[in-house]
Design a protein around this motif. Structure first.
Motif, mmCIF file in Angstrom:
data_model
loop_
_atom_site.group_PDB
_atom_site.id
_atom_site.type_symbol
_atom_site.label_atom_id
_atom_site.label_comp_id
_atom_site.label_asym_id
_atom_site.label_seq_id
_atom_site.Cartn_x
_atom_site.Cartn_y
_atom_site.Cartn_z
ATOM 1 N N GLY A 11 -13.806 6.049 85.598
ATOM 2 C CA GLY A 11 -15.148 6.382 86.069
ATOM 3 C C GLY A 11 -15.290 6.342 87.576
ATOM 4 O O GLY A 11 -16.398 6.308 88.105
ATOM 5 N N ARG A 12 -14.185 6.394 88.283
ATOM 6 C CA ARG A 12 -14.220 6.312 89.750
ATOM 7 C C ARG A 12 -14.362 7.674 90.420
ATOM 8 O O ARG A 12 -14.690 7.740 91.597
ATOM 9 C CB ARG A 12 -12.989 5.592 90.258
ATOM 10 C CG ARG A 12 -12.924 4.145 89.800
ATOM 11 C CD ARG A 12 -11.718 3.435 90.399
ATOM 12 N NE ARG A 12 -11.568 2.099 89.892
ATOM 13 C CZ ARG A 12 -12.183 1.036 90.406
ATOM 14 N NH1 ARG A 12 -12.992 1.173 91.415
ATOM 15 N NH2 ARG A 12 -11.984 -0.168 89.876
ATOM 16 N N VAL A 13 -14.050 8.751 89.697
ATOM 17 C CA VAL A 13 -14.251 10.105 90.216
ATOM 18 C C VAL A 13 -14.883 10.949 89.117
ATOM 19 O O VAL A 13 -14.799 10.631 87.936
ATOM 20 C CB VAL A 13 -12.940 10.794 90.684
ATOM 21 C CG1 VAL A 13 -12.293 10.060 91.841
ATOM 22 C CG2 VAL A 13 -11.982 11.003 89.545
ATOM 23 N N SER A 14 -15.493 12.036 89.538
ATOM 24 C CA SER A 14 -15.939 13.054 88.590
ATOM 25 C C SER A 14 -15.247 14.356 88.970
ATOM 26 O O SER A 14 -14.785 14.515 90.099
ATOM 27 C CB SER A 14 -17.459 13.200 88.605
ATOM 28 O OG SER A 14 -17.915 13.535 89.892
ATOM 29 N N ALA A 15 -15.167 15.250 88.007
ATOM 30 C CA ALA A 15 -14.484 16.527 88.229
ATOM 31 C C ALA A 15 -15.405 17.657 87.812
ATOM 32 O O ALA A 15 -16.092 17.565 86.793
ATOM 33 C CB ALA A 15 -13.199 16.575 87.408
ATOM 34 N N ARG A 16 -15.411 18.687 88.616
ATOM 35 C CA ARG A 16 -16.182 19.879 88.245
ATOM 36 C C ARG A 16 -15.489 21.104 88.817
ATOM 37 O O ARG A 16 -14.818 21.040 89.846
ATOM 38 C CB ARG A 16 -17.618 19.772 88.710
ATOM 39 C CG ARG A 16 -17.789 19.801 90.208
ATOM 40 C CD ARG A 16 -19.265 19.830 90.567
ATOM 41 N NE ARG A 16 -19.425 20.139 91.956
ATOM 42 C CZ ARG A 16 -19.958 19.324 92.843
ATOM 43 N NH1 ARG A 16 -20.414 18.158 92.482
ATOM 44 N NH2 ARG A 16 -20.069 19.698 94.093
ATOM 45 N N HIS A 17 -15.667 22.176 88.122
ATOM 46 C CA HIS A 17 -15.090 23.437 88.587
ATOM 47 C C HIS A 17 -16.083 24.122 89.496
ATOM 48 O O HIS A 17 -17.289 24.044 89.273
ATOM 49 C CB HIS A 17 -14.724 24.327 87.405
ATOM 50 C CG HIS A 17 -13.553 23.802 86.646
ATOM 51 N ND1 HIS A 17 -12.262 24.068 87.018
ATOM 52 C CD2 HIS A 17 -13.465 22.987 85.569
ATOM 53 C CE1 HIS A 17 -11.434 23.448 86.196
ATOM 54 N NE2 HIS A 17 -12.140 22.789 85.309
ATOM 55 N N PRO A 18 -15.590 24.798 90.535
ATOM 56 C CA PRO A 18 -16.511 25.504 91.432
ATOM 57 C C PRO A 18 -17.241 26.599 90.661
ATOM 58 O O PRO A 18 -16.728 27.149 89.697
ATOM 59 C CB PRO A 18 -15.615 26.085 92.521
ATOM 60 C CG PRO A 18 -14.236 25.980 92.014
ATOM 61 C CD PRO A 18 -14.202 24.962 90.922
ATOM 62 N N ARG A 19 -18.440 26.878 91.102
ATOM 63 C CA ARG A 19 -19.213 27.947 90.462
ATOM 64 C C ARG A 19 -18.519 29.274 90.676
ATOM 65 O O ARG A 19 -18.053 29.584 91.769
ATOM 66 C CB ARG A 19 -20.623 28.003 91.044
ATOM 67 C CG ARG A 19 -21.450 26.836 90.656
ATOM 68 C CD ARG A 19 -22.889 27.070 91.074
ATOM 69 N NE ARG A 19 -23.676 25.924 90.682
ATOM 70 C CZ ARG A 19 -24.231 25.072 91.528
ATOM 71 N NH1 ARG A 19 -24.094 25.244 92.822
ATOM 72 N NH2 ARG A 19 -24.920 24.055 91.085
ATOM 73 N N ARG A 20 -18.481 30.027 89.636
ATOM 74 C CA ARG A 20 -17.888 31.363 89.734
ATOM 75 C C ARG A 20 -19.020 32.378 89.754
ATOM 76 O O ARG A 20 -19.907 32.343 88.920
ATOM 77 C CB ARG A 20 -16.983 31.642 88.540
ATOM 78 C CG ARG A 20 -15.775 30.743 88.529
ATOM 79 C CD ARG A 20 -14.896 31.083 87.364
ATOM 80 N NE ARG A 20 -13.798 30.130 87.329
ATOM 81 C CZ ARG A 20 -13.014 29.961 86.308
ATOM 82 N NH1 ARG A 20 -13.195 30.656 85.220
ATOM 83 N NH2 ARG A 20 -12.038 29.091 86.353
ATOM 84 N N THR A 21 -18.946 33.255 90.696
ATOM 85 C CA THR A 21 -19.928 34.326 90.759
ATOM 86 C C THR A 21 -19.188 35.640 90.635
ATOM 87 O O THR A 21 -18.176 35.874 91.310
ATOM 88 C CB THR A 21 -20.723 34.294 92.079
ATOM 89 O OG1 THR A 21 -19.812 34.359 93.162
ATOM 90 C CG2 THR A 21 -21.553 33.027 92.192
ATOM 91 N N ALA A 22 -19.673 36.467 89.775
ATOM 92 C CA ALA A 22 -19.049 37.766 89.571
ATOM 93 C C ALA A 22 -19.474 38.710 90.687
ATOM 94 O O ALA A 22 -20.650 38.818 91.005
ATOM 95 C CB ALA A 22 -19.451 38.327 88.220
ATOM 96 N N VAL A 23 -18.500 39.354 91.275
ATOM 97 C CA VAL A 23 -18.784 40.339 92.311
ATOM 98 C C VAL A 23 -18.797 41.701 91.626
ATOM 99 O O VAL A 23 -17.769 42.166 91.134
ATOM 100 C CB VAL A 23 -17.729 40.304 93.434
ATOM 101 C CG1 VAL A 23 -18.011 41.377 94.466
ATOM 102 C CG2 VAL A 23 -17.681 38.933 94.053
ATOM 103 N N THR A 24 -19.962 42.289 91.566
ATOM 104 C CA THR A 24 -20.075 43.588 90.908
ATOM 105 C C THR A 24 -20.512 44.686 91.860
ATOM 106 O O THR A 24 -20.554 45.850 91.478
ATOM 107 C CB THR A 24 -21.084 43.512 89.738
ATOM 108 O OG1 THR A 24 -22.338 43.074 90.246
ATOM 109 C CG2 THR A 24 -20.596 42.563 88.660
#
Length: 123
Positions: free
Chosen positions: A95-108
């Motif tokens: 519980g010493r770190v958290s992990a998250r993926h960067p937001r992905r934005t679709a380029v259209t």
């Protein structure tokens, strides 16, 4: 000189003693299959380092005061990414770190895609 054009001993993680890497991870060379970390996962410290903590764990917590990518943590610590993931998994389990993926934005937008294509061709 090595075959890559660099100086010997300048390859992060590759020139480390296998004994040192074994000791850092308690003999584990890979993290669990359900490990949420990939190269771009952002790691954020949930606490400060504590006395007696493994120095690499403490360094990760200091680095991750702001969201930091796994690949950047590995580069700064000069450790192989696989070893870094094992260390991160230990910190996540505690519980010493958290992990998250960067937001992905679709380029259209076709104009942006065209500019990217032109830029890649110019490389």
């Amino acid at each position: 000189m090595n075959g890559q054009g660099g100086q010997p001993g300048n390859r992060p993680g590759r020139d480390d003693s296998p004994d040192r890497l074994y000791t850092l991870t308690g003999g584990r060379s890979r993290s669990a299959p359900d490990n949420p970390f990939d190269l771009v996962t952002l790691v954020v410290a949930e606490c400060d380092p504590v006395p007696g903590m493994q120095s690499e764990h403490a360094a990760i917590l200091r680095l991750a005061e702001r969201p930091t990518a796994v690949v950047e943590v590995a580069a700064v610590l000069r450790l192989p990414v696989g070893i870094t993931k094992v260390l991160l998994a230990d910190l996540l389990a505690a519980g010493r770190v958290s992990a998250r993926h960067p937001r992905r934005t679709a380029v259209t937008d076709p104009d942006i895609l065209e500019q990217v294509l032109v830029g890649l061709r110019n490389l």
